[in-house]
Design an enzyme around this catalytic site. Structure first.
Site, PDB file in Angstrom:
ATOM      1  N   GLY A 168       0.822  -1.215   0.000  1.00  0.00           N
ATOM      2  CA  GLY A 168       0.000   0.000   0.000  1.00  0.00           C
ATOM      3  C   GLY A 168       0.849   1.255   0.000  1.00  0.00           C
ATOM      4  N   GLY A 211      -0.488   4.690  -1.181  1.00  0.00           N
ATOM      5  CA  GLY A 211      -1.621   5.261  -0.461  1.00  0.00           C
ATOM      6  C   GLY A 211      -1.234   6.433   0.426  1.00  0.00           C
ATOM      7  N   GLN A 212      -2.239   6.958   1.127  1.00  0.00           N
ATOM      8  CA  GLN A 212      -2.033   8.176   1.929  1.00  0.00           C
ATOM      9  C   GLN A 212      -0.916   7.995   2.962  1.00  0.00           C
ATOM     10  OE1 GLN A 212      -4.978   9.066   4.883  1.00  0.00           O
ATOM     11  NE2 GLN A 212      -4.373  11.222   5.062  1.00  0.00           N
ATOM     12  N   TYR A 214     -15.384  -2.792   7.128  1.00  0.00           N
ATOM     13  CA  TYR A 214     -13.996  -2.406   7.430  1.00  0.00           C
ATOM     14  C   TYR A 214     -13.684  -2.696   8.894  1.00  0.00           C
ATOM     15  CZ  TYR A 214     -10.072   0.921   8.045  1.00  0.00           C
ATOM     16  OH  TYR A 214      -8.877   1.524   8.347  1.00  0.00           O
ATOM     17  N   LYS A 223     -11.042  -5.217  10.701  1.00  0.00           N
ATOM     18  CA  LYS A 223     -10.002  -4.719  11.617  1.00  0.00           C
ATOM     19  C   LYS A 223     -10.007  -5.518  12.918  1.00  0.00           C
ATOM     20  CE  LYS A 223      -7.938  -2.275   9.000  1.00  0.00           C
ATOM     21  NZ  LYS A 223      -6.544  -2.572   8.681  1.00  0.00           N
ATOM     22  N   ILE A 271      -6.382  10.143   9.715  1.00  0.00           N
ATOM     23  CA  ILE A 271      -5.040  10.704   9.482  1.00  0.00           C
ATOM     24  C   ILE A 271      -5.145  11.866   8.491  1.00  0.00           C
ATOM     25  CG2 ILE A 271      -2.677  10.213   8.721  1.00  0.00           C
ATOM     26  CD1 ILE A 271      -3.507   8.657  11.284  1.00  0.00           C
TER      27      ILE A 271
HETATM   28  C1  AKB Z   1     -11.429   5.613   7.577  1.00  0.00           C
HETATM   29  O1  AKB Z   1     -12.030   6.685   7.723  1.00  0.00           O
HETATM   30  O2  AKB Z   1     -11.939   4.603   7.097  1.00  0.00           O
HETATM   31  C2  AKB Z   1      -9.984   5.536   8.047  1.00  0.00           C
HETATM   32  C3  AKB Z   1      -9.874   5.015   9.440  1.00  0.00           C
HETATM   33  C4  AKB Z   1     -10.323   5.836  10.580  1.00  0.00           C
HETATM   34  O3  AKB Z   1      -9.417   3.922   9.625  1.00  0.00           O
HETATM   35  N1  AKB Z   1      -9.384   6.822   7.943  1.00  0.00           N
END
Ligand code: AKB
Length: 326
Positions: free
Chosen positions: A12, A15-16, A147, A151, A177
């Site tokens: 990655g 990426g950012q 997501y 995690k 971030i």
């Molecule tokens: C998102 O907004 O999905 C990410 C995170 C907080 O993991 N920046």
């Protein structure tokens, strides 16, 4: 991570976070020792020209192994992931990339006898039932996004590999971030970056969460510092492994708007919440990071006003040079 570590792989890397982390690692460990990888997006000239770069797909073990073998990789920073907003649009892709990518990295780490693997988690591991203020390290983990599900599962999987196989794995629960080099892609906290770009470019921004939305955030220099500090901490001192809360600052969208207006008095912001509001509402407002402070000395540097001043200075310069978006 062993300080004499010789060969690092970043997934990655376009990426950012990956793009700035790669450059920081190259600076620290030597450019040739930090191999950057991405899936499809072309890297910028700085990333491409400063050290090795490959296109790989973390969901395909073979493509990962080729680079690991070629460069005798002993440390991986696994930054490739699908974030929360895209994850809600494409939940199966999110599961595939985040879970299969993670297990492939862990299996490669075992098979190639690596030293250390860094796999970030996120505040998305929390959910609506989690205490919102000063969210504890140990608490309810019942996210309502795909997501977040990946995690939590990723944290558990990594801790399983630490306990079962003795692999050295470390991870932090990143807040939103904020950075000026590479735009984030597909997250819920993206508004906190976009607002700066639009403030500089157009003097106005339409924000996709309500003005009272308060989330934990962190400026990129602190994000890089937290990641490298954790990677270099003595393994013996760590009681936690893959799930460190890391706090820095918390502010509402309105407070962010106000901090920008101190520098751009005519700046206007309107609020038009969309599907990402529900995601934001399911996450904490602030984070208790005492475990990170105690176990590896975490201490953030940046606050909202200092970050706003720095972001606007950098983005204004880029805008003047005609390369606001790189
Ligand atoms: C998102 O907004 O999905 C990410 C995170 C907080 O993991 N920046």
């Amino acid at each position: 991570m062993a300080k004499d570590s010789k060969s690092i792989l970043v997934t990655g890397a376009v990426g950012q976070i990956g793009s700035e982390l790669t450059m920081a690692l190259r600076e620290r460990y030597g450019a040739d020792n930090v191999v950057a990888t991405g899936r499809k997006t072309e890297p910028g000239p700085e990333l491409r020209e400063s050290g090795p770069f490959y296109f790989i797909d973390v969901t395909e073990r073979a493509s990962l192994d080729v680079v690991v073998k070629k460069h005798d990789i002993d440390t991986v920073y696994h930054m490739a992931a699908i974030l929360s907003a895209v994850g809600e649009k494409k939940p199966l892709l999110c599961w595939d990339v985040n879970m299969n990518g993670t297990i492939n990295v862990l299996r490669a780490a075992m098979d190639f006898d690596m030293n250390t693997v860094i796999i970030p988690s996120s505040i998305a591991a929390f959910g609506p039932e989690t205490p919102k203020e000063n969210t504890p390290q140990e608490t309810v983990l019942r996210p309502t996004t795909m997501y977040g599900v990946t995690k939590v599962a990723g944290e558990l999987l990594c801790d399983y590999y630490v306990g079962r196989f003795g692999l050295d794995i470390r991870g932090l629960r990143y807040p939103g971030i904020i950075s000026s080099e590479t735009l984030p892609g597909g997250g819920t906290t993206d508004y906190a970056v976009e607002i700066y770009y639009k403030a500089v470019e157009e003097g106005s921004y339409e924000c996709f969460v309500r003005e009272d939305t308060r989330l934990p955030m962190m400026y990129m220099p602190d994000c890089i510092k937290s990641t490298i500090d954790l990677a270099e901490a003595d393994f013996e001192n760590l009681k936690h492994h893959s799930d460190f809360n890391v706090g820095s600052m918390s502010f509402t969208a309105k407070e962010l708007e106000d901090s920008i207006r101190k520098h751009i008095p005519d700046f206007t912001c309107t609020y038009k919440p969309d599907y990402r509001q529900e995601i934001a509402d399911s996450w904490p407002s602030s984070i208790d990071d005492s475990a990170a402070r105690e176990e590896w000395g975490w201490e953030p540097v940046w606050d909202l006003n200092a970050m706003t001043e720095d972001m606007l200075k950098k983005l204004r310069r880029r805008h003047e040079e005609g390369r606001l978006y790189g």
